[in-house]
Design a protein around this motif. Structure first.
Motif, PDB file in Angstrom:
ATOM      1  N   ARG A 179      18.479  18.109  50.108  1.00 44.26           N
ATOM      2  CA  ARG A 179      19.073  16.906  49.863  1.00 44.26           C
ATOM      3  C   ARG A 179      19.086  16.594  48.594  1.00 44.26           C
ATOM      4  N   MET A 180      20.082  15.747  48.216  1.00 41.34           N
ATOM      5  CA  MET A 180      20.037  15.108  46.646  1.00 41.34           C
ATOM      6  C   MET A 180      19.633  13.700  46.941  1.00 41.34           C
ATOM      7  N   TYR A 181      18.821  13.156  46.100  1.00 40.97           N
ATOM      8  CA  TYR A 181      18.101  12.042  46.214  1.00 40.97           C
ATOM      9  C   TYR A 181      18.378  10.901  44.848  1.00 40.97           C
ATOM     10  N   GLY A 182      18.203   9.753  44.997  1.00 45.03           N
ATOM     11  CA  GLY A 182      18.136   9.013  43.955  1.00 45.03           C
ATOM     12  C   GLY A 182      16.693   8.167  43.983  1.00 45.03           C
ATOM     13  N   GLU A 183      16.212   7.740  43.005  1.00 41.74           N
ATOM     14  CA  GLU A 183      14.889   6.763  43.176  1.00 41.74           C
ATOM     15  C   GLU A 183      15.032   5.735  42.373  1.00 41.74           C
ATOM     16  N   VAL A 184      14.531   4.606  42.795  1.00 44.46           N
ATOM     17  CA  VAL A 184      14.265   3.384  42.081  1.00 44.46           C
ATOM     18  C   VAL A 184      12.628   2.888  42.078  1.00 44.46           C
ATOM     19  N   ILE A 185      11.945   2.862  41.073  1.00 45.94           N
ATOM     20  CA  ILE A 185      10.451   2.792  41.399  1.00 45.94           C
ATOM     21  C   ILE A 185      10.185   1.610  40.487  1.00 45.94           C
ATOM     22  N   PHE A 186       9.346   0.563  41.445  1.00 40.79           N
ATOM     23  CA  PHE A 186       8.932  -0.587  40.468  1.00 40.79           C
ATOM     24  C   PHE A 186       7.349  -0.538  40.739  1.00 40.79           C
ATOM     25  N   GLN A 187       6.697  -0.811  39.371  1.00 42.94           N
ATOM     26  CA  GLN A 187       5.110  -0.500  39.393  1.00 42.94           C
ATOM     27  C   GLN A 187       4.684  -2.081  38.559  1.00 42.94           C
ATOM     28  N   LYS A 188       3.806  -2.551  39.163  1.00 46.25           N
ATOM     29  CA  LYS A 188       3.112  -3.697  38.526  1.00 46.25           C
ATOM     30  C   LYS A 188       1.527  -3.455  38.628  1.00 46.25           C
ATOM     31  N   THR A 189       0.602  -3.358  37.861  1.00 47.72           N
ATOM     32  CA  THR A 189      -0.796  -3.399  37.934  1.00 47.72           C
ATOM     33  C   THR A 189      -0.898  -2.642  39.251  1.00 47.72           C
ATOM     34  N   GLU A 201       2.619  24.429  62.919  1.00 46.67           N
ATOM     35  CA  GLU A 201       3.808  24.249  61.944  1.00 46.67           C
ATOM     36  C   GLU A 201       3.180  23.879  60.431  1.00 46.67           C
ATOM     37  N   THR A 202       3.938  24.475  59.560  1.00 46.76           N
ATOM     38  CA  THR A 202       3.895  24.473  58.110  1.00 46.76           C
ATOM     39  C   THR A 202       5.031  24.013  57.308  1.00 46.76           C
ATOM     40  N   ASN A 203       5.163  22.922  56.617  1.00 52.60           N
ATOM     41  CA  ASN A 203       6.487  22.514  55.999  1.00 52.60           C
ATOM     42  C   ASN A 203       6.193  22.763  54.379  1.00 52.60           C
ATOM     43  N   TYR A 204       7.328  23.115  53.921  1.00 53.50           N
ATOM     44  CA  TYR A 204       7.267  23.490  52.438  1.00 53.50           C
ATOM     45  C   TYR A 204       8.446  22.616  51.954  1.00 53.50           C
ATOM     46  N   GLN A 205       8.023  22.070  50.800  1.00 52.36           N
ATOM     47  CA  GLN A 205       9.072  21.143  50.000  1.00 52.36           C
ATOM     48  C   GLN A 205       9.125  21.206  48.693  1.00 52.36           C
ATOM     49  N   PRO A 206       9.797  22.107  48.126  1.00 54.47           N
ATOM     50  CA  PRO A 206       9.940  22.326  46.602  1.00 54.47           C
ATOM     51  C   PRO A 206      10.931  21.443  46.288  1.00 54.47           C
ATOM     52  N   GLU A 207      11.176  20.960  44.959  1.00 58.79           N
ATOM     53  CA  GLU A 207      11.986  19.762  44.523  1.00 58.79           C
ATOM     54  C   GLU A 207      11.912  20.014  42.941  1.00 58.79           C
ATOM     55  N   VAL A 208      13.165  19.604  42.271  1.00 58.94           N
ATOM     56  CA  VAL A 208      13.422  19.487  41.248  1.00 58.94           C
ATOM     57  C   VAL A 208      13.754  17.874  40.632  1.00 58.94           C
ATOM     58  N   PHE A 209      13.155  17.101  39.876  1.00 61.13           N
ATOM     59  CA  PHE A 209      13.397  15.849  39.708  1.00 61.13           C
ATOM     60  C   PHE A 209      13.281  15.387  38.086  1.00 61.13           C
ATOM     61  N   VAL A 262      16.514  10.778  39.772  1.00 61.69           N
ATOM     62  CA  VAL A 262      17.371  11.665  40.767  1.00 61.69           C
ATOM     63  C   VAL A 262      16.531  13.160  40.990  1.00 61.69           C
ATOM     64  N   GLY A 263      17.061  13.701  42.179  1.00 59.16           N
ATOM     65  CA  GLY A 263      16.175  14.807  42.321  1.00 59.16           C
ATOM     66  C   GLY A 263      17.135  15.686  43.472  1.00 59.16           C
ATOM     67  N   LEU A 264      16.567  17.057  43.460  1.00 61.90           N
ATOM     68  CA  LEU A 264      17.126  17.807  44.504  1.00 61.90           C
ATOM     69  C   LEU A 264      16.023  18.579  45.215  1.00 61.90           C
ATOM     70  N   GLU A 265      16.039  18.521  46.605  1.00 59.63           N
ATOM     71  CA  GLU A 265      14.774  19.069  47.248  1.00 59.63           C
ATOM     72  C   GLU A 265      15.349  19.817  48.583  1.00 59.63           C
ATOM     73  N   HIS A 266      14.397  20.759  48.733  1.00 61.14           N
ATOM     74  CA  HIS A 266      14.487  21.657  50.074  1.00 61.14           C
ATOM     75  C   HIS A 266      13.383  21.456  50.777  1.00 61.14           C
TER      76      HIS A 266
END
Length: 299
Positions: free
Chosen positions: A176-186, A131-139, A157-161
């Protein structure tokens, strides 16, 4: 073989362009004195391939329940698959537009992730790629000025196949269309990623090349994904959680990285649930793998 050549060429491109862009060679420094370099947000360093998701190679992965039913239409293969196989993931991205095209700290990227499951120990069927899975996306992502517990917040926000590139009865895919919330600390990072599956037309028959290959995929792959990454000392940990709000089906994945020698890092991966690969989207299993990590935890 073509897949392996893709991996090698992609990483040669990644590291060679990084070295050029960061002026690590003596010639680059001699030809471009520091005082002669103008400041510009269109610096060539932005136009390079960069790691996106995890990049790793697991020469050994083992499952407690191989999904033979998915291959009932190719019994020659299904009867000879091994429970132990190799797996790798290569994930790269590059910017389509530089920072600052709408807000001061935003960017638009194209990313591509490739995952392969290789039956390297199946001598009776010539060691195929199962099996091989391909996942292109624009975000699109923007770094906000907001602070939470002294950590930084990034929105996206992004759009992926995602597809396995197969035909008819073995074909699996969704958009899929998706949203993201990213928290980063050190050395800690948390990502919340909800999505909406774009609808497709129903198939007129199982052999129809058009239409939805897997209309119930969201029941198993969930409505959202949570990711946590933490690095303490030389040891790193990443956790992934997926769940469907209605069916409560989903997946859990735990990864641990640790130093081996000369900067090389080992990688231990444990998976429990549905959707370890697209062909297994509706199959529940546990898998464990051991190999090497090809990149670091934080930029």
């Amino acid at each position: 073989m073509r897949t392996l050549l893709f991996i090698i060429s992609a990483y040669l491109c990644l590291y060679s362009t990084t070295a050029i862009a960061t002026d690590e060679t003596p010639n680059a420094k001699e030809e471009q004195p520091e005082e002669a370099q103008p400041e510009s947000r269109y610096d060539t360093r932005y136009f390079i391939l960069k790691p996106h998701k995890r990049n790793y190679v697991l020469p050994i992965t083992a499952t407690d329940d191989f999904h033979h039913e998915a291959y009932d239409n190719v019994p020659t293969f299904a009867d000879n698959f091994e429970d132990i196989e190799a797996k790798y993931q290569i994930s790269l991205m590059f910017p389509l537009l530089n920072e600052g095209f709408i807000f001061e700290q935003d960017s638009l990227h194209f990313g591509i992730t490739l995952q392969s499951w290789w039956q390297i120990y199946a001598d009776n069927i010539s060691k195929p790629f199962r099996e091989t899975n391909y996942q292109p996306e624009v975000f699109y992502r923007v770094k906000t000025p907001w602070k939470v517990l002294d950590g930084n917040i990034t929105l996206g926000v992004g759009l992926e196949h995602q597809s396995n590139g197969r035909s008819q009865l073995l074909s699996r895919s969704w958009n899929r269309m998706y949203g993201e919330v990213i928290f980063q600390k050190t050395d800690f990072k948390a990502t919340f990623k909800p999505w909406y599956r774009l609808p497709e037309n129903e198939k007129t028959s199982p052999d129809d090349p058009e239409g939805d290959d897997n209309p119930d995929i969201r029941d198993y792959m969930g409505n959202y994904q949570l990711e946590f990454e933490y690095l303490w000392g030389d040891v790193g940990m990443d956790i992934m959680l997926r769940e469907n709000f209605s069916t409560h089906k989903g997946a859990f994945e735990l990864g641990l990285t640790f130093p081996i020698w000369s900067g090389l890092r080992g990688y231990l991966q444990y998976f429990n649930g549905y959707g370890e690969s697209l062909i297994d989207y509706n199959h529940n299993q546990q898998k464990i793998g051991l190999g090497i990590m090809l990149d670091t935890y934080f930029d």
